[in-house]
Design a protein around this motif. Structure first.
Motif, PDB file in Angstrom:
ATOM      1  N   SER A  58       0.823  -1.204   0.000  1.00  0.00           N
ATOM      2  CA  SER A  58       0.000   0.000   0.000  1.00  0.00           C
ATOM      3  C   SER A  58       0.858   1.256   0.000  1.00  0.00           C
ATOM      4  O   SER A  58       0.574   2.237  -0.696  1.00  0.00           O
ATOM      5  CB  SER A  58      -0.930  -0.006   1.229  1.00  0.00           C
ATOM      6  OG  SER A  58      -1.665   1.194   1.310  1.00  0.00           O
ATOM      7  N   LYS A  61       2.244   1.936  -3.420  1.00  0.00           N
ATOM      8  CA  LYS A  61       1.232   2.506  -4.306  1.00  0.00           C
ATOM      9  C   LYS A  61       1.042   3.989  -4.021  1.00  0.00           C
ATOM     10  O   LYS A  61       0.828   4.793  -4.932  1.00  0.00           O
ATOM     11  CB  LYS A  61      -0.089   1.754  -4.157  1.00  0.00           C
ATOM     12  CG  LYS A  61      -0.039   0.339  -4.717  1.00  0.00           C
ATOM     13  CD  LYS A  61      -1.344  -0.407  -4.482  1.00  0.00           C
ATOM     14  CE  LYS A  61      -1.278  -1.830  -5.034  1.00  0.00           C
ATOM     15  NZ  LYS A  61      -2.510  -2.601  -4.766  1.00  0.00           N
ATOM     16  N   ARG A  64       3.661   5.976  -5.739  1.00  0.00           N
ATOM     17  CA  ARG A  64       3.359   6.186  -7.151  1.00  0.00           C
ATOM     18  C   ARG A  64       2.370   7.338  -7.333  1.00  0.00           C
ATOM     19  O   ARG A  64       2.431   8.083  -8.315  1.00  0.00           O
ATOM     20  CB  ARG A  64       2.791   4.914  -7.767  1.00  0.00           C
ATOM     21  CG  ARG A  64       3.809   3.801  -7.958  1.00  0.00           C
ATOM     22  CD  ARG A  64       3.335   2.811  -8.995  1.00  0.00           C
ATOM     23  NE  ARG A  64       3.209   3.434 -10.301  1.00  0.00           N
ATOM     24  CZ  ARG A  64       2.494   2.917 -11.311  1.00  0.00           C
ATOM     25  NH1 ARG A  64       1.836   1.785 -11.128  1.00  0.00           N
ATOM     26  NH2 ARG A  64       2.428   3.532 -12.461  1.00  0.00           N
TER      27      ARG A  64
END
Length: 267
Positions: A58, A61, A64
């Protein structure tokens, strides 16, 4: 990515999230002591392993999401650091896959995972794939990091160094509709850390907006009312949601144009 997603705050949130996951797993699944050699956790249950892995995924992500913004990188120095960290994450991912495969082998040796020809072959090919995953782009991406480092040293970018230069650069980019109201309230203040007191003044459609720094950049409409007048967020007071004091001037212009659409700007 929305301006409201501040890279620094997201980075802090990621670190806090991972630490909270680790603390929770230590309490629920780990032995009281940590390894004196590595400081690693002795998780006593697979659920703890799964929780840490899910939180790590998580966090990656979220990282990103930060890079979705065109303003995630300003100059070569920023790009060098960011890419170097991404390469480190790639190496960590490769090592992580290898560690998981090691645990599978150990569980197979214990007899907890039934052996089969298919599993043996898959473990070998999986380990090889994990190594190739990192080696495939490591050299080429390493050259990019080196090139960015060289560029940062020999061809440094020129961005505002303090609040005054930020306001002046944004005013220049906005053209005739903007000017700088020079009002240095403290000549001894470090303008790289606090605002020098200058304001960006915008004349738009017969209205006057003042853009200044007070812990963050914000725009205030000149309503002509008394000091007791309460400003309304989104109407006559707008937080531009860009935190660096010496923000990229074109990023400030972009934020101003988003919240005050009639403003014109040239790049």
């Amino acid at each position: 990515m929305d301006d409201e997603l501040d890279p620094l705050q997201v980075e802090l949130d990621i670190e806090a999230g991972i630490q909270n996951a680790i603390d929770r797993c230590v309490k629920e699944y780990a032995t009281p002591a940590t390894s004196p050699e590595t400081g690693g956790l002795h998780l006593r249950h697979p659920e703890g392993t799964a929780e840490v892995m899910l939180d790590a995924a998580s966090a990656a992500k979220q990282a990103r999401q930060v890079l979705d913004s065109p303003w995630a990188v300003y100059q070569a120095e920023d790009a060098e650091t960011t890419l170097a960290v991404a390469l480190d994450l790639l190496l960590t991912a490769q090592e992580l896959v290898g560690d998981v495969l090691d645990r599978v082998v150990e569980a197979r040796h214990r007899g907890d995972i039934r052996d089969s020809d298919g599993l043996t072959h898959a473990l070998h090919t999986g380990r090889r794939a994990a190594v190739q995953m990192y080696r495939g782009g490591r050299h080429e991406l390493g050259l990019v990091v080196e090139a960015l480092a060289h560029t940062a040293r020999h061809y440094p970018g020129r961005l505002p160094r303090d609040s005054h230069e930020t306001v002046a650069a944004a005013a220049a980019a906005l053209g005739d509709s903007a000017r700088v109201d020079d009002e240095h309230h403290d000549e001894t203040a470090d303008a790289t850390q606090v605002s020098c007191g200058c304001t960006l003044v915008l004349d738009v459609d017969g209205q006057t907006w003042y853009v200044s720094w007070n812990d963050e950049w914000a725009a205030v409409l000149d309503t002509g009312c008394t000091d007791s007048y309460v400003l309304t967020e989104g109407v006559d007071f707008v937080e531009l949601a860009i935190l660096p004091l010496s923000v990229h001037p074109h990023q400030m212009v972009e934020a101003i144009r988003r919240h005050i659409p009639s403003t014109t700007a040239t790049r």
